[in-house]
Design an enzyme around this catalytic site. Structure first.
Site, short mmCIF file in Angstrom:
data_model
loop_
_atom_site.label_atom_id
_atom_site.label_comp_id
_atom_site.label_asym_id
_atom_site.label_seq_id
_atom_site.Cartn_x
_atom_site.Cartn_y
_atom_site.Cartn_z
N ASP A 98 0.57 -1.18 0.19
CA ASP A 98 -0.37 0.25 0.41
C ASP A 98 0.81 1.34 0.10
O ASP A 98 1.99 1.31 0.19
CB ASP A 98 -1.06 -0.37 1.47
CG ASP A 98 -2.12 -0.73 1.37
OD1 ASP A 98 -2.37 -1.50 0.57
OD2 ASP A 98 -2.05 -1.57 2.33
N1 URA Z 1 -1.20 -5.73 3.95
C1 URA Z 1 -1.44 -4.77 3.78
O1 URA Z 1 -3.22 -4.26 4.33
N2 URA Z 1 -1.21 -3.68 3.39
C2 URA Z 1 0.25 -3.76 2.79
O2 URA Z 1 0.78 -3.15 2.01
C3 URA Z 1 0.08 -5.13 2.41
C4 URA Z 1 0.40 -6.07 3.26
#
Ligand code: URA
Length: 256
Positions: A103
């Site tokens: 993310d």
């Molecule tokens: N899980 C999440 O919630 N975000 C990420 O970036 C990776 C795994």
């Protein structure tokens, strides 16, 4: 191989631009300034130098990046600043992309490559390459999470997760490590939301047997050789690695 193709594959220059820089005398092969951009070279044993920088021959490029907050794992600049913006031009080969996404607000390990076959192996759901994340929680870790995550947690929308290993950090009740074998959208955040906690900060620290080097600063990268890349498919002594490096990674996560 044609010189202009070799350069075009390893730089941002188009064939037309390469013609121009060759004309300007900014390209040499084995130390000799070249005059024609369509000359044939053997990149395996000749050295091509463009504007003072040697272009290294390798079949594929493999990079570990320590992604800072605010960058998207995409190749499309329409999405905002991307992880590719952090890669220097000489490594930004055609087809380079992040194999697996984090993310925008997640930090840590991103693996980039132009090796489609390898990326396919990494991303294949059948391989279940383990990925470990360091998590800073809003509320204290509860021991019941261990069982709930091991059994395969059901997310709020009813989706079932594969069994995941989660463990707390001694004397640090709001911190945990989690090892996933899949990559659902916002998975770590949704898993902790399903047990009524909340992820404040998240950082990926390993993929398979490949670890994020602790000395890699914010936005920094290292290039890997093909033989190191195979570590992706070998196991890691996860708990040992996590416990040993908790102090370094948690201070990094707090300060960045
Ligand atoms: N899980 C999440 O919630 N975000 C990420 O970036 C990776 C795994």
């Amino acid at each position: 191989m044609r010189l202009d193709k070799f350069i075009a594959d390893r730089t941002e220059y188009s064939r037309a631009q390469i013609k121009l820089i060759v004309k300007k005398g900014s390209v040499s092969v084995d130390g000799v300034t070249v005059k024609k951009s369509d000359m044939q070279i053997n990149p395996e044993n000749q050295t091509v130098c463009v504007e003072g920088k040697n272009l290294v021959y390798r079949e594929h490029t493999y990079i570990i990046l320590n992604k800072p907050e605010g960058y998207v794992c995409s190749t499309d600049s329409k999405d905002g600043a991307t992880v590719l913006d952090l890669i220097p031009d000489e490594l930004k080969v055609k087809g380079l992309f992040p194999a697996g996404r984090l993310d925008k607000d997640t930090l840590g390990m991103v693996f980039l490559t132009d090796d489609g076959e390898l990326a396919h192996r990494i991303l294949s759901p059948k391989r279940h390459i383990p990925k470990i994340y360091l998590v800073k929680l809003d509320r204290p870790f509860e021991i019941k999470y261990v069982d709930e995550f091991t059994k395969g947690l059901i997310l709020e929308n009813g989706e079932k997760c594969l069994p995941a290993r989660v463990f707390a950090v001694e004397n640090n009740e709001k911190w945990a490590f989690i090892e996933l074998h899949e990559g659902k959208y916002h998975q770590v955040k949704r898993m902790f939301a399903a047990v009524e906690n909340h992820v404040e900060r998240l950082m990926r620290i390993s993929m398979g047997g490949l670890k994020l080097p602790v000395e890699l600063g914010k936005g920094q990268h290292i290039e890997l050789l093909h033989k190191d890349v195979e570590k992706l498919f070998s196991p890691l002594d996860a708990e040992d690695f996590c416990r040993k490096n908790f102090v370094v990674f948690s201070s990094y996560l707090i300060n960045n």
